[in-house]
Enzyme design. Structure first.
Site, PDB file in Angstrom:
ATOM      1  N   ASP A   3     -11.110 -11.779  41.218  1.00 29.67           N
ATOM      2  CA  ASP A   3      -9.773 -12.055  41.268  1.00 29.67           C
ATOM      3  C   ASP A   3      -9.348 -13.303  41.643  1.00 29.67           C
ATOM      4  O   ASP A   3     -10.350 -14.012  42.089  1.00 29.67           O
ATOM      5  CB  ASP A   3      -9.126 -11.042  41.849  1.00 29.67           C
ATOM      6  CG  ASP A   3      -7.782 -10.504  41.126  1.00 29.67           C
ATOM      7  OD1 ASP A   3      -7.045 -11.573  40.812  1.00 29.67           O
ATOM      8  OD2 ASP A   3      -7.617  -9.211  40.744  1.00 29.67           O
ATOM      9  N   THR A  63       0.774   1.012  38.494  1.00 30.17           N
ATOM     10  CA  THR A  63       0.086  -0.022  39.159  1.00 30.17           C
ATOM     11  C   THR A  63       1.282  -1.039  39.550  1.00 30.17           C
ATOM     12  O   THR A  63       2.321  -0.984  39.155  1.00 30.17           O
ATOM     13  CB  THR A  63      -0.738  -0.773  38.233  1.00 30.17           C
ATOM     14  OG1 THR A  63      -0.002  -1.449  37.246  1.00 30.17           O
ATOM     15  CG2 THR A  63      -1.927   0.265  37.709  1.00 30.17           C
ATOM     16  N   TYR A  79       3.328 -10.156  25.764  1.00 29.21           N
ATOM     17  CA  TYR A  79       2.136  -9.094  26.139  1.00 29.21           C
ATOM     18  C   TYR A  79       1.702  -8.306  24.950  1.00 29.21           C
ATOM     19  O   TYR A  79       0.473  -8.276  24.784  1.00 29.21           O
ATOM     20  CB  TYR A  79       2.777  -8.365  27.166  1.00 29.21           C
ATOM     21  CG  TYR A  79       1.860  -7.401  27.830  1.00 29.21           C
ATOM     22  CD1 TYR A  79       0.937  -7.671  28.830  1.00 29.21           C
ATOM     23  CD2 TYR A  79       1.966  -6.090  27.406  1.00 29.21           C
ATOM     24  CE1 TYR A  79      -0.043  -6.541  29.387  1.00 29.21           C
ATOM     25  CE2 TYR A  79       1.042  -5.047  28.022  1.00 29.21           C
ATOM     26  CZ  TYR A  79       0.447  -5.496  29.010  1.00 29.21           C
ATOM     27  OH  TYR A  79      -0.765  -4.493  29.451  1.00 29.21           O
ATOM     28  N   ASP A 123     -11.094 -17.338  38.244  1.00 27.83           N
ATOM     29  CA  ASP A 123      -9.801 -17.682  37.584  1.00 27.83           C
ATOM     30  C   ASP A 123     -10.237 -17.424  36.122  1.00 27.83           C
ATOM     31  O   ASP A 123     -11.029 -18.589  35.416  1.00 27.83           O
ATOM     32  CB  ASP A 123      -9.285 -19.059  38.141  1.00 27.83           C
ATOM     33  CG  ASP A 123      -8.044 -19.359  37.374  1.00 27.83           C
ATOM     34  OD1 ASP A 123      -7.713 -18.641  36.304  1.00 27.83           O
ATOM     35  OD2 ASP A 123      -7.297 -20.544  37.705  1.00 27.83           O
ATOM     36  N   VAL A 124      -9.742 -16.605  35.378  1.00 26.06           N
ATOM     37  CA  VAL A 124     -10.274 -16.376  33.990  1.00 26.06           C
ATOM     38  C   VAL A 124      -9.662 -17.502  33.078  1.00 26.06           C
ATOM     39  O   VAL A 124     -10.087 -17.779  31.954  1.00 26.06           O
ATOM     40  CB  VAL A 124     -10.044 -15.217  33.288  1.00 26.06           C
ATOM     41  CG1 VAL A 124     -10.664 -13.861  34.205  1.00 26.06           C
ATOM     42  CG2 VAL A 124      -8.600 -14.894  33.305  1.00 26.06           C
TER      43      VAL A 124
END
Length: 261
Positions: A38, A189, A154, A62-63
């Site tokens: 993460d 979440t 999104y 970090d994607v």
């Protein structure tokens, strides 16, 4: 209890909380060692994982940066010598009418949710190809199939992920690597709780909380589905989109997304 992933290694992005943390804990319960990545080292996730008697590496990932993902894959291979399952879970969300959403917000969501998943596969799949086996699971959403107001970016990103999964499943089939998508419904979440924070009134927050308490699913149900999908029990399944949504795609009013108008 059967530990279906005994001795295996799973790499999970977005593992600090919510769905990612639940996935990590479920794989640990099922015997897998975990690389949990993460933006900050997910130390709480590591604690939960190691309580099941397996090893966990809590990594900064970090994607948005290929070098970051390449580094964590290299670390996984150095520590464990293998990767068996890759879960591309990292994602972000923002709510606004599409005509008010900024270019920065829209492109950031696509960069993390879509390009970030692609970068994860790009970093990890060469090792799976070399071994001639493995499972890749990309976390979509029920919004990979439907749309909700105020969530254009999104929804666009989650629809796009299904194309990535189909293409990857096709390209990797000859290497005995399976690629599937899991489509969570509304899960309790922090990301869901925060998704309306930019425009919700106090009454809106109360409505959101009531919906969440009544209908949101526990993150553990996603972890259970993914653990099964990555297991030998699902060895002949690839290129599919598995909703885990209490039936919300076909049952009106079930597991609704709590967006405040």
């Amino acid at each position: 209890m059967e530990r279906r992933h005994e001795g295996r290694v799973v790499l999970i992005t977005g593992a600090a909380q919510g769905i990612g943390q639940a996935i990590a804990e479920r794989f640990a319960r099922d015997g897998a060692n975990v690389i949990a990545g993460d933006l900050g080292p997910p130390t709480e996730t590591a604690r939960l994982v190691e309580a099941h008697g397996v090893r966990c590496v809590a990594a900064t990932v970090d994607v948005r940066r290929q070098s970051s993902l390449d580094a964590v894959v290299a670390e996984a291979l150095a520590r464990f010598g293998r990767i068996d399952t890759v879960v591309a879970n990292a994602g972000i969300i923002a709510a606004a009418p599409l005509w008010e959403m900024t270019d920065e917000t829209f492109t950031s969501i696509l960069d993390v949710n879509v390009a970030g998943s692609w970068r994860t596969l790009k970093a990890a799949t060469p090792s799976l190809i070399e071994r001639g086996s493995g499972s890749v699971i990309v976390i979509g959403s029920i919004q990979s199939r439907v749309a909700r107001k105020r969530l254009a970016a999104y929804t666009t990103s989650k629809h796009a992920l299904l194309g990535l999964v189909k293409a990857a499943a096709l390209e990797l089939a000859d290497h005995n690597v399976r690629v599937n998508a899991v489509l969570p419904g509304v899960i309790a979440t922090p990301m869901v709780a925060n998704s309306t924070s930019g425009h919700a009134t106090d009454e809106g927050f109360r409505r959101m909380a009531a919906l969440r308490n009544r209908s949101a699913l526990d993150p553990g149900v996603i972890g259970a589905a993914i653990s099964w999908l990555a297991s030998d029990d699902a060895a002949e399944i690839t290129g599919v989109e598995l909703p885990v949504d209490a039936g919300s795609l076909i049952l009106p009013g079930v597991n609704e997304f709590p967006v405040v108008e």
